[in-house]
Design an enzyme around this catalytic site. Structure first.
Site, PDB file in Angstrom:
ATOM      1  N   CYS A  55      -3.373   2.953  -5.517  1.00  0.00           N
ATOM      2  CA  CYS A  55      -2.777   3.834  -5.192  1.00  0.00           C
ATOM      3  C   CYS A  55      -0.948   4.434  -4.979  1.00  0.00           C
ATOM      4  O   CYS A  55      -0.572   5.795  -4.907  1.00  0.00           O
ATOM      5  CB  CYS A  55      -2.474   2.679  -3.360  1.00  0.00           C
ATOM      6  SG  CYS A  55      -1.940   1.493  -3.473  1.00  0.00           S
ATOM      7  N   HIS A  89      -3.089   8.926   1.175  1.00  0.00           N
ATOM      8  CA  HIS A  89      -3.123   7.945   0.325  1.00  0.00           C
ATOM      9  C   HIS A  89      -4.715   7.386  -0.467  1.00  0.00           C
ATOM     10  O   HIS A  89      -5.614   8.391  -0.180  1.00  0.00           O
ATOM     11  CB  HIS A  89      -2.833   6.860   0.907  1.00  0.00           C
ATOM     12  CG  HIS A  89      -3.726   6.616   2.552  1.00  0.00           C
ATOM     13  ND1 HIS A  89      -4.119   5.205   2.618  1.00  0.00           N
ATOM     14  CD2 HIS A  89      -3.468   7.212   3.747  1.00  0.00           C
ATOM     15  CE1 HIS A  89      -4.855   5.301   3.415  1.00  0.00           C
ATOM     16  NE2 HIS A  89      -4.287   6.562   4.285  1.00  0.00           N
ATOM     17  N   HIS A 102       0.684  -1.337  -0.100  1.00  0.00           N
ATOM     18  CA  HIS A 102      -0.155   0.266   0.542  1.00  0.00           C
ATOM     19  C   HIS A 102       1.194   1.054  -0.430  1.00  0.00           C
ATOM     20  O   HIS A 102       2.102   1.728   0.268  1.00  0.00           O
ATOM     21  CB  HIS A 102      -0.325  -0.040   0.668  1.00  0.00           C
ATOM     22  CG  HIS A 102      -2.085   1.143   1.286  1.00  0.00           C
ATOM     23  ND1 HIS A 102      -2.535   1.496  -0.163  1.00  0.00           N
ATOM     24  CD2 HIS A 102      -2.282   1.866   1.629  1.00  0.00           C
ATOM     25  CE1 HIS A 102      -3.263   1.991  -0.089  1.00  0.00           C
ATOM     26  NE2 HIS A 102      -3.668   2.982   1.495  1.00  0.00           N
TER      27      HIS A 102
END
Length: 260
Positions: free
Chosen positions: A152, A42, A30
């Site tokens: 992301c 994010h 991530h």
């Protein structure tokens, strides 16, 4: 920064850094932009870190972090809104290890890091511009989340470089996505070369070579189908529908394109 790991300590972080953390079993990472004051901006799929809308989500979601039932006192992840969220560093890491994404790496180092989503040949813009883009997108959104085309990592790379794909039907900027597609692609493309060598080691070397070539050609720093766009122009085009993210199926992405 080392050849094998981009792991860093919290004390070395500065606003504008592109950071990431691997999730369970290293299935995916991530990504986000550190903006200072222990905050990370994010991109998510309505509060979820990943999502494809397919059965693949059962694997991806099961590898995600286990979040406690006690709300974080400094940040809140909501399932509503446009998907760009601000979290404290602890919530972003979710118990994982902190890594910093590398920019402007040389080709040898890029190819040595066989796993995609850790570095790029592209050059980063100044940190203040990076932070401005992240904060602006926090207020205005980054379009529809798509694990293959607008995820992301794509968000973080855009914040760092301001680069977007001119062809909206093409694979996104994400090194993770290129790796996912590149692995089966290398197997497919290397199959005709069985006529050249029947040696299993030769076939393996050929597959690795094709995989590395696909990663190198797909990197945002090497692609020619990109354009530089200000964050204000980006959000304006998203609002008017001039920029859209489709929802391609995995099968469609893996299908070879006919050559005319």
């Amino acid at each position: 920064m080392g050849l094998l790991s981009n792991r860093v300590g919290r004390g070395s972080l500065k606003p504008g850094d592109h950071i990431y953390s691997w999730r369970a079993a290293y299935i995916y990472a991530h990504h986000g932009i550190y903006v200072g004051d222990d905050k990370v901006i994010h991109f998510t799929r309505r509060g979820q870190e990943v999502g494809t809308g397919t059965m693949l989500d059962l694997v991806l979601m099961s590898s995600g972090p286990n979040r406690g039932h006690i709300p974080c006192p400094t940040c809140t992840l909501t399932e509503e809104g446009h998907g760009v969220v601000s979290s404290c560093l602890d919530c972003f890491l979710a118990g994982g290890v902190l890594y910093r994404f590398e920019y402007a790496v040389n080709p040898a180092l890029f190819l040595a890091k066989a796993r995609g989503g850790t570095c790029t040949l592209a050059v980063s813009d100044p940190d203040d511009i990076v932070v401005h883009r992240a904060n602006y997108l926090l207020d205005n959104g980054f379009g529809c989340y798509n694990v293959f085309k607008n995820n992301c990592e794509d968000f973080a790379i855009y914040c760092k470089t301001g680069l977007l794909l001119a062809d909206q039907n093409a694979m996104g900027r994400s090194g993770q996505a290129v790796s996912i597609i590149g692995a089966p692609l290398s197997a497919v493309l290397s199959t005709p070369l069985r006529l050249v060598t029947t040696n299993v080691y030769g076939m393996a070397a050929t597959a690795v070579g094709v995989y590395c070539a696909s990663r190198y050609a797909g990197d945002i720093g090497m692609r020619r189908d990109v354009l530089k766009m200000s964050v204000e122009d980006l959000t304006r085009r998203l609002e008017t529908g001039a920029l859209q993210v489709a929802e391609p199926s995995l099968a469609a992405l893996l299908s070879p394109t006919p050559v005319s």
